[in-house]
Design a protein around this motif. Structure first.
Motif, PDB file in Angstrom:
ATOM      1  N   ARG A   7     -28.883  53.555 -51.984  1.00 29.28           N
ATOM      2  CA  ARG A   7     -30.245  53.727 -52.648  1.00 29.28           C
ATOM      3  C   ARG A   7     -31.337  54.205 -51.434  1.00 29.28           C
ATOM      4  NH1 ARG A   7     -30.643  48.041 -55.949  1.00 29.28           N
ATOM      5  NH2 ARG A   7     -29.679  48.909 -57.904  1.00 29.28           N
ATOM      6  N   GLY A   8     -30.833  53.766 -50.087  1.00 28.79           N
ATOM      7  CA  GLY A   8     -31.631  54.232 -48.969  1.00 28.79           C
ATOM      8  C   GLY A   8     -31.747  55.426 -48.800  1.00 28.79           C
ATOM      9  N   ILE A   9     -30.409  56.257 -49.037  1.00 23.41           N
ATOM     10  CA  ILE A   9     -30.339  57.644 -48.933  1.00 23.41           C
ATOM     11  C   ILE A   9     -31.087  58.219 -49.814  1.00 23.41           C
ATOM     12  CG2 ILE A   9     -28.996  59.889 -49.130  1.00 23.41           C
ATOM     13  CD1 ILE A   9     -26.454  57.823 -48.345  1.00 23.41           C
ATOM     14  N   PHE A  10     -31.166  57.873 -51.029  1.00 21.45           N
ATOM     15  CA  PHE A  10     -32.222  58.716 -52.101  1.00 21.45           C
ATOM     16  C   PHE A  10     -33.765  58.554 -51.522  1.00 21.45           C
ATOM     17  CE2 PHE A  10     -35.064  59.117 -55.635  1.00 21.45           C
ATOM     18  CZ  PHE A  10     -34.288  60.002 -56.467  1.00 21.45           C
ATOM     19  N   ILE A  11     -34.036  57.658 -51.092  1.00 18.83           N
ATOM     20  CA  ILE A  11     -35.524  57.235 -50.613  1.00 18.83           C
ATOM     21  C   ILE A  11     -35.764  57.882 -49.297  1.00 18.83           C
ATOM     22  CG2 ILE A  11     -37.112  55.280 -49.956  1.00 18.83           C
ATOM     23  CD1 ILE A  11     -35.636  53.106 -51.354  1.00 18.83           C
ATOM     24  N   LEU A  12     -34.772  57.998 -48.637  1.00 15.26           N
ATOM     25  CA  LEU A  12     -34.906  58.723 -47.150  1.00 15.26           C
ATOM     26  C   LEU A  12     -35.062  60.330 -47.621  1.00 15.26           C
ATOM     27  CD1 LEU A  12     -34.801  58.325 -44.166  1.00 15.26           C
ATOM     28  CD2 LEU A  12     -32.354  58.727 -44.124  1.00 15.26           C
ATOM     29  N   ALA A  13     -34.360  60.755 -48.594  1.00 19.47           N
ATOM     30  CA  ALA A  13     -34.444  62.027 -49.133  1.00 19.47           C
ATOM     31  C   ALA A  13     -36.065  62.383 -49.405  1.00 19.47           C
ATOM     32  CB  ALA A  13     -33.564  62.546 -49.763  1.00 19.47           C
ATOM     33  N   PHE A  14     -36.289  61.495 -50.479  1.00 13.63           N
ATOM     34  CA  PHE A  14     -37.817  61.414 -50.962  1.00 13.63           C
ATOM     35  C   PHE A  14     -38.868  61.342 -49.521  1.00 13.63           C
ATOM     36  CE2 PHE A  14     -41.154  59.211 -53.225  1.00 13.63           C
ATOM     37  CZ  PHE A  14     -41.644  60.310 -53.868  1.00 13.63           C
ATOM     38  N   LEU A  15     -38.576  60.527 -48.960  1.00 12.22           N
ATOM     39  CA  LEU A  15     -39.594  60.468 -47.749  1.00 12.22           C
ATOM     40  C   LEU A  15     -39.577  61.545 -46.743  1.00 12.22           C
ATOM     41  CD1 LEU A  15     -41.162  58.068 -46.556  1.00 12.22           C
ATOM     42  CD2 LEU A  15     -39.082  57.683 -44.794  1.00 12.22           C
ATOM     43  N   ALA A  16     -38.396  62.311 -46.703  1.00 11.81           N
ATOM     44  CA  ALA A  16     -38.367  63.481 -45.822  1.00 11.81           C
ATOM     45  C   ALA A  16     -39.110  64.702 -46.856  1.00 11.81           C
ATOM     46  CB  ALA A  16     -37.089  63.933 -45.707  1.00 11.81           C
ATOM     47  N   ILE A  17     -39.126  64.619 -47.756  1.00  9.05           N
ATOM     48  CA  ILE A  17     -39.505  65.780 -48.759  1.00  9.05           C
ATOM     49  C   ILE A  17     -41.057  65.401 -48.717  1.00  9.05           C
ATOM     50  CG2 ILE A  17     -40.095  66.664 -51.076  1.00  9.05           C
ATOM     51  CD1 ILE A  17     -36.989  66.055 -51.509  1.00  9.05           C
ATOM     52  N   VAL A  18     -41.613  64.200 -48.826  1.00  4.76           N
ATOM     53  CA  VAL A  18     -43.068  64.059 -48.893  1.00  4.76           C
ATOM     54  C   VAL A  18     -43.634  64.259 -47.605  1.00  4.76           C
ATOM     55  CG1 VAL A  18     -44.746  62.115 -49.439  1.00  4.76           C
ATOM     56  CG2 VAL A  18     -42.926  62.379 -50.781  1.00  4.76           C
ATOM     57  N   ILE A  19     -43.117  63.403 -46.396  1.00 10.32           N
ATOM     58  CA  ILE A  19     -43.646  63.615 -45.278  1.00 10.32           C
ATOM     59  C   ILE A  19     -43.562  65.002 -44.724  1.00 10.32           C
ATOM     60  CG2 ILE A  19     -43.585  62.797 -42.846  1.00 10.32           C
ATOM     61  CD1 ILE A  19     -42.713  60.082 -43.993  1.00 10.32           C
ATOM     62  N   GLY A  20     -42.238  65.761 -44.858  1.00 10.26           N
ATOM     63  CA  GLY A  20     -42.166  66.810 -44.186  1.00 10.26           C
ATOM     64  C   GLY A  20     -42.955  67.922 -44.972  1.00 10.26           C
ATOM     65  N   GLY A  21     -43.043  67.895 -46.267  1.00 11.76           N
ATOM     66  CA  GLY A  21     -43.989  68.753 -46.954  1.00 11.76           C
ATOM     67  C   GLY A  21     -45.162  68.505 -46.928  1.00 11.76           C
ATOM     68  N   SER A  22     -45.984  67.445 -46.788  1.00 13.06           N
ATOM     69  CA  SER A  22     -47.305  67.341 -46.283  1.00 13.06           C
ATOM     70  C   SER A  22     -47.544  67.806 -44.680  1.00 13.06           C
ATOM     71  CB  SER A  22     -47.671  65.963 -46.567  1.00 13.06           C
ATOM     72  OG  SER A  22     -47.114  64.943 -45.849  1.00 13.06           O
ATOM     73  N   LEU A  23     -46.948  67.467 -44.020  1.00 13.99           N
ATOM     74  CA  LEU A  23     -47.005  68.013 -42.798  1.00 13.99           C
ATOM     75  C   LEU A  23     -47.060  69.383 -42.521  1.00 13.99           C
ATOM     76  CD1 LEU A  23     -45.518  64.893 -40.368  1.00 13.99           C
ATOM     77  CD2 LEU A  23     -47.977  65.356 -41.092  1.00 13.99           C
ATOM     78  N   THR A  24     -45.918  70.042 -43.188  1.00 10.51           N
ATOM     79  CA  THR A  24     -45.812  71.550 -43.193  1.00 10.51           C
ATOM     80  C   THR A  24     -47.142  72.135 -43.658  1.00 10.51           C
ATOM     81  OG1 THR A  24     -43.686  71.191 -43.293  1.00 10.51           O
ATOM     82  CG2 THR A  24     -44.441  73.553 -43.761  1.00 10.51           C
ATOM     83  N   LEU A  25     -47.653  71.566 -44.838  1.00 15.38           N
ATOM     84  CA  LEU A  25     -48.749  72.040 -45.405  1.00 15.38           C
ATOM     85  C   LEU A  25     -49.983  71.910 -44.555  1.00 15.38           C
ATOM     86  CD1 LEU A  25     -50.020  73.292 -47.799  1.00 15.38           C
ATOM     87  CD2 LEU A  25     -50.410  70.946 -48.817  1.00 15.38           C
ATOM     88  N   TYR A  26     -50.196  70.627 -43.891  1.00 12.91           N
ATOM     89  CA  TYR A  26     -51.115  70.404 -43.001  1.00 12.91           C
ATOM     90  C   TYR A  26     -51.212  71.468 -41.749  1.00 12.91           C
ATOM     91  CZ  TYR A  26     -53.883  68.102 -39.327  1.00 12.91           C
ATOM     92  OH  TYR A  26     -54.776  67.833 -38.502  1.00 12.91           O
ATOM     93  N   ALA A  27     -49.696  71.855 -41.359  1.00  8.83           N
ATOM     94  CA  ALA A  27     -49.760  72.597 -40.089  1.00  8.83           C
ATOM     95  C   ALA A  27     -50.139  74.140 -40.663  1.00  8.83           C
ATOM     96  CB  ALA A  27     -48.204  72.673 -39.706  1.00  8.83           C
ATOM     97  N   TRP A  28     -50.042  74.581 -41.851  1.00 10.48           N
ATOM     98  CA  TRP A  28     -50.066  75.916 -42.320  1.00 10.48           C
ATOM     99  C   TRP A  28     -51.594  75.845 -42.684  1.00 10.48           C
ATOM    100  CZ3 TRP A  28     -49.547  77.178 -48.087  1.00 10.48           C
ATOM    101  CH2 TRP A  28     -49.768  78.637 -48.216  1.00 10.48           C
ATOM    102  N   ARG A  29     -52.311  74.864 -43.315  1.00 10.14           N
ATOM    103  CA  ARG A  29     -53.707  74.945 -43.791  1.00 10.14           C
ATOM    104  C   ARG A  29     -54.773  74.400 -42.999  1.00 10.14           C
ATOM    105  NH1 ARG A  29     -53.744  77.398 -48.943  1.00 10.14           N
ATOM    106  NH2 ARG A  29     -55.764  77.689 -48.493  1.00 10.14           N
ATOM    107  N   GLY A  30     -54.293  73.525 -42.119  1.00  6.82           N
ATOM    108  CA  GLY A  30     -55.121  72.803 -41.294  1.00  6.82           C
ATOM    109  C   GLY A  30     -56.064  73.369 -40.460  1.00  6.82           C
ATOM    110  N   PRO A  31     -55.841  74.471 -40.054  1.00  6.80           N
ATOM    111  CA  PRO A  31     -56.805  75.501 -39.304  1.00  6.80           C
ATOM    112  C   PRO A  31     -58.013  75.790 -40.002  1.00  6.80           C
ATOM    113  CG  PRO A  31     -54.740  76.073 -38.507  1.00  6.80           C
ATOM    114  CD  PRO A  31     -54.422  75.182 -39.623  1.00  6.80           C
ATOM    115  N   GLN A  32     -57.940  76.138 -41.343  1.00  6.23           N
ATOM    116  CA  GLN A  32     -58.853  76.356 -42.336  1.00  6.23           C
ATOM    117  C   GLN A  32     -59.918  75.441 -42.577  1.00  6.23           C
ATOM    118  OE1 GLN A  32     -57.460  78.287 -45.870  1.00  6.23           O
ATOM    119  NE2 GLN A  32     -55.736  78.944 -44.709  1.00  6.23           N
TER     120      GLN A  32
END
Length: 661
Positions: free
Chosen positions: A310-335
């Motif tokens: 079960r932890g693997i599923f949560i870890l994958a979900f965690l990676a998607i949410v955190i990774g996706g949001s921080l990637t979006l922040y790096a991309w659009r943050g300067p605006q």
């Protein structure tokens, strides 16, 4: 067929979440108003089916349907009805369903109370919340279905964990989850801002009440967990730096920084990138706490699951949410960069330092929590990071933070006069020191340098908060008018800061002057502790609804006068045959008398733990003040008026653009 209805409702909730996530976001990207308008009804639909699903699981517990595996694992026919209902979230699967239900409530609340927001904003916010719901609903349906059948049905259940058969379980998890999930609203608002590239004071004003409500609930949830550990576990402590305790404390620290950062963004238009990043981190840390509790990497009375898959599923979900949001922040943050200026001696500077210290404190807790897990995962051995580490690392970070709490409210925005400021602060600091000396001497009849330093900081916070409030009220010529016109948010800030000071006093006195004795006591024997006499008057049998107990009788006197009679218990729960200690406490505003039964010895004697805990209640009184401060801030009518004005402005802009085109 009732459980199957719950299972089917869970599937329908997932379908609603999928549509809630996809259609409004596509509509926002394409400017399709019809698709954006689907966000609200889809959010309500998801919530409805989650209510149905949760109600069916609750019904299964009430009627003792042991053909449902989760019910058979976490309940028993002898379990009292109140605990049968709270057992719904007493295990992994049910607590996950509670999380999803609360997510639905938050989505519906945003849909209902954000009707004045632009359609594109609400579509993006609810769309992001739908994406989060998808992750948790998939996790439930694929790995943690609470409606799995047990064939043949068990004759009776294995009972709820005795530690959880307490009112603390009824209150603590829902409060904690309201805080955890509530930060998803701030996360969604931040993501919407990144998607649109637009972040202004109105955005901060929309986000601020939702963030404060989440922080309020998380504060109460952590406080209830501390209170539960204090009276239920029988060791007299209120915080042990357990990894699961830390997993709720980390988002609280970042959430506290976020509230202050939102205030600056709203009032001064600065800290925009910082505010968005804190919003992303607060919810990401909430998800990290979920991973720690449910992955099986921790062994704790607070942990739910021990299944690494079960932890693997949560870890994958965690990676998607955190990774996706921080990637979006790096991309659009300067605006969304801020362009406002402020001097070194200003309220903005101190709030920035405040936020940095809170984030550093969170990082210190994060390192102390994850470092042993990382070493173990890499096969480098097992170590334990406990209170000594946190005392040496966390406390030094808090000292300058508490000191700055007394300065910040008295400083002006943008620029202040340091000479004039120091003139005020010297008097406040001197006053705080004098009051701290008097208060400490009256409370303890002794003066310790460390204790005096902490109490001075606490009085310093109270003094500056009240002085700031008095200055605000005096801006009006009439005292009554000043009191009436001062915003609720200002009163809330003052009360929350006073709550921190009250908590500091409680922590200081309880840590420095608590007395603990683990003694052998024969029948009729007495022991003195903290000016009180504890006499052991023997043992009697006690029968509860699903347990048998040996109940002690401890008569407490002071200077020969009766104070109270405590009846601690040593329980044995019938189904699981687990021995449990049920402490007995005589509470007081200035001290607790705490007795817990140990083990029986020879000739009728018992091992008994006796505690004298001065000012320990102030810890939880302080958190109540903090939560009430948050509630006052949420009730400030300026938010509603400002949002309405902004909505009118946005509509006018849209009409002008339509006319031009």
């Amino acid at each position: 067929m009732i459980p199957e209805i719950g299972h089917f409702a869970l599937i329908l909730a997932l379908c609603m979440a999928l549509m809630q996530a996809v259609l409004p976001l596509i509509g926002a990207a394409r400017g399709n108003i019809q698709w954006m308008q689907l966000a609200r009804p889809l959010a309500h639909g998801q919530t409805f089916f989650l209510i149905v699903s949760f109600a069916t699981l609750t019904y299964a517990f009430i009627i003792n349907d042991f053909s449902v595996k989760y019910v058979a694992t976490n309940s028993n026919s002898a379990l009292p009805l109140g605990y049968r209902i709270s057992a719904v979230w007493g295990g992994h699967e049910g607590s996950l369903l509670l999380w999803a239900l609360i997510m639905g409530f938050w989505s519906s609340a945003v849909a209902i109370f954000s009707r004045k927001l632009p359609q594109i904003t609400i579509a993006q916010v609810l769309g992001v919340m739908g994406l989060i719901s998808i992750g948790f609903l998939l996790f439930m349906l694929l790995t943690s279905n609470p409606f799995d059948r047990l064939i043949p049905a068990a004759p009776d259940g294995r009972d709820l964990n005795p530690l959880l058969q307490d009112i603390g379980l009824i209150l603590h998890p829902p409060m904690l989850y309201m805080g955890y999930v509530g930060f998803s609203v701030a996360f969604s608002f931040a993501t919407a801002a990144l998607l649109s590239g637009h972040l202004d004071a109105a955005w901060a004003r929309w986000s601020r009440p939702w963030t404060t409500i989440a922080w309020l609930f998380l504060t109460l949830g952590i406080s209830l967990g501390s209170w539960w550990a204090y009276y239920e576990l029988g060791w007299g402590g209120w915080w042990f730096w357990d990894p699961v305790e830390n997993s709720s404390f980390m988002p609280w620290l970042v959430g506290t920084a976020l509230i202050h950062s939102l205030a600056v963004t709203e009032k001064r238009g600065t800290f925009k990138s910082w505010t968005v990043l804190l919003a992303l981190l607060a919810f990401s840390l909430s998800l990290l706490g979920t991973f720690l509790v449910r992955s099986g990497v921790l062994t704790s009375v607070h942990a739910f699951a021990t299944d690494p898959e079960r932890g693997i599923f949560i870890l994958a979900f965690l990676a998607i949410v955190i990774g996706g949001s921080l990637t979006l922040y790096a991309w659009r943050g300067p605006q969304i960069r801020s362009f406002g200026k402020f001097q070194l001696v200003s309220r903005e500077s101190l709030l920035l330092i405040n936020n940095v210290l809170l984030v550093v404190a969170c990082a210190a807790v994060l390192i102390g929590t994850l470092y042993p897990l990382v070493l173990d995962a890499l096969g480098l051995g097992k170590i334990s990071v406990g209170p000594p580490y946190f005392s040496r690392v966390f406390v030094p970070i808090m000292i300058p933070l508490l000191f700055l709490m007394g300065i910040g409210p008295l400083m002006r925005w943008k620029k202040d006069d340091p000479v004039k400021l120091m003139r005020h602060l010297r008097l406040v600091l001197l006053f705080s020191f004098i009051i701290a000396v008097i208060f400490t001497w009256v409370a303890t009849a002794e003066l310790s340098l460390g204790v005096l330093f902490s109490i001075t900081l606490a009085i310093w916070i109270v003094s500056s908060a009240l002085l700031n409030l008095w200055k605000r009220i005096q801006l009006k010529n009439n005292l009554v008018t000043g009191i009436k016109t001062t915003p609720l948010a200002f009163y809330g800030m003052t009360l929350a800061h006073i709550g921190i000071a009250v908590l500091v006093i409680g922590v200081t006195f309880a840590s420095a002057y608590s007395i603990e004795k683990d003694v052998r006591m024969d029948i009729g024997q007495s022991r003195d502790i903290g000016g009180y006499t504890f006499r052991f008057d023997g043992i009697e049998d006690y029968t509860g609804p699903n347990f048998q107990a040996k109940q002690g009788k401890i008569i407490i006197t002071k200077s020969g006068k009766p104070v109270t009679t405590l009846r601690p218990q040593k329980r044995t729960y019938i189904v699981q045959s687990n021995p449990m200690t049920e402490a007995a406490i005589n509470p007081g505003l200035f001290r607790d008398l705490y007795v817990a039964m140990g083990e029986p010895l020879d000739a009728g004697a018992w091992s008994i733990r006796i505690y004298y805990k001065p000012y320990v209640r102030w810890i939880w009184i302080g958190t109540i003040f903090m939560a009430l401060g948050g509630a006052l801030a949420v009730g400030d009518r300026r938010y509603r008026l400002a949002v309405k004005k902004k909505q009118v402005s946005l509509k006018n802009d849209e009409n002008m653009e339509a006319g031009v085109s």
